[in-house]
Design a protein around this motif. Structure first.
Motif, short mmCIF file in Angstrom:
data_model
loop_
_atom_site.label_atom_id
_atom_site.label_comp_id
_atom_site.label_asym_id
_atom_site.label_seq_id
_atom_site.Cartn_x
_atom_site.Cartn_y
_atom_site.Cartn_z
N GLN A 108 0.84 -1.18 0.00
CA GLN A 108 0.00 0.00 0.00
C GLN A 108 0.89 1.24 0.00
O GLN A 108 2.03 1.18 0.43
CB GLN A 108 -0.92 0.01 1.23
N THR A 154 -5.74 -3.93 -6.70
CA THR A 154 -7.04 -3.85 -6.07
C THR A 154 -7.32 -2.42 -5.61
O THR A 154 -6.39 -1.64 -5.39
CB THR A 154 -7.12 -4.76 -4.83
N SER A 162 -2.30 -2.03 -3.82
CA SER A 162 -3.39 -1.07 -3.91
C SER A 162 -3.23 -0.24 -5.18
O SER A 162 -2.11 0.08 -5.59
CB SER A 162 -3.35 -0.15 -2.69
N SER A 202 -1.08 2.79 -4.77
CA SER A 202 0.34 2.66 -4.46
C SER A 202 1.20 3.26 -5.57
O SER A 202 0.76 3.40 -6.72
CB SER A 202 0.72 1.19 -4.24
N LEU A 237 -7.71 -4.15 -0.43
CA LEU A 237 -6.39 -4.78 -0.47
C LEU A 237 -6.27 -5.94 0.51
O LEU A 237 -5.90 -7.06 0.13
CB LEU A 237 -5.30 -3.74 -0.19
N PRO A 262 -7.88 0.40 -2.90
CA PRO A 262 -7.24 0.47 -1.57
C PRO A 262 -8.05 -0.21 -0.47
O PRO A 262 -7.50 -0.92 0.37
CB PRO A 262 -7.10 1.97 -1.32
N GLU A 263 -9.37 -0.01 -0.49
CA GLU A 263 -10.20 -0.55 0.58
C GLU A 263 -10.35 -2.06 0.50
O GLU A 263 -10.79 -2.70 1.47
CB GLU A 263 -11.59 0.11 0.57
#
Length: 259
Positions: free
Chosen positions: A105, A180, A125, A128, A185, A182-183
């Protein structure tokens, strides 16, 4: 927690999480963290029932690269010792006999990339970022693993310029295998880990060994490595039971699709 407290281990059944734990320093890699990574993977090597490792980090940043502050006032011998210890840490991650997933992340810089690239693959993420600024910082690094993943020309461009690469590009280049939101990951990595752990442990270990050893040799030698692994599997595992369980799972999936 490891000796220096910069890396934390969480054991949950056959899964171990190795957690970079210097969020106040954006998880910058210093000598104690190198030593703790070595210790963490030595501990994992002594755990007979471990089937998978997730390497992740506390805070908003995966790893901000080498901690340059610790080099102030040091001589050349110390810097070489510190770099050799870092390479030993990367080697320990890469030598782990079970699958190792990097969960990334935020920002990944320099040495953070070496850590993540030492894992089997990276799940990241979409927020990232990736940067390899070693030449810009007056040093040399990431010249070997990076080129083997993204190719020679792209590795040169990224290292020469030190530019920030967004997650989408890292995914296109194959540096990141799964991207993915972020939420999602943690959930994505958890689901992937659960799926991986369904496979028999010896099959996973031998598959990893065959891929790693085969990547360093020619095709004929690689096939010989795989045949040796199959021979070991037949003599040391319940392979008939595995066939039966796999057949049963296929039948269950077929019934669910019809339903």
């Amino acid at each position: 927690m490891t000796q220096n407290g910069t890396v934390r281990l969480e054991v949950n059944g056959p899964r171990v999480d190795v957690i970079l734990a210097r969020p106040e320093a954006r998880n910058a890699l210093n000598l104690p963290m190198c030593e703790d990574l070595i210790e963490a993977f030595q501990q994992i090597a002594a755990m007979p029932d471990i089937g998978l490792v997730v390497l992740r980090a506390e805070g908003a940043v995966f790893c901000a690269g080498a901690d340059m502050k610790e080099r102030k006032g040091r001589d050349e011998a110390w810097v070489m010792m510190r770099r050799r210890t870092a390479f030993r840490a990367y080697e320990m991650v890469g030598a782990c006999t079970v699958p190792v997933i990097a969960q990334v992340q935020g920002a990944l810089v320099g040495s953070g990339g070496e850590i993540a690239m030492s894992c089997d693959f990276i799940v990241a993420s979409s927020a990232s970022t990736f940067r390899f600024p070693e030449p810009q910082w007056g040093t040399v690094g990431a010249t070997q693993r990076l080129q083997r993943i993204v190719g020679v020309a792209r590795a040169k461009e990224l290292l020469y310029t030190g530019r920030v690469m967004l997650a989408d590009e890292a995914h296109r280049l194959g540096l990141v295998t799964t991207l993915t939101p972020p939420e999602a990951l943690s959930e994505t990595v958890d689901d992937m880990a659960e799926r991986i752990l369904r496979a028999p442990a010896l099959s996973l270990k031998l598959t990893k060994h065959c891929i790693d050893a085969g990547s360093r040799t020619d095709l004929a030698s690689g096939i010989a490595i795989e045949l040796a692994a199959i021979d070991r599997l037949l003599s040391e595992s319940d392979w008939r039971g595995s066939v039966d369980r796999f057949s049963a799972s296929i039948g269950s999936e077929a019934k669910e699709q019809k339903g």
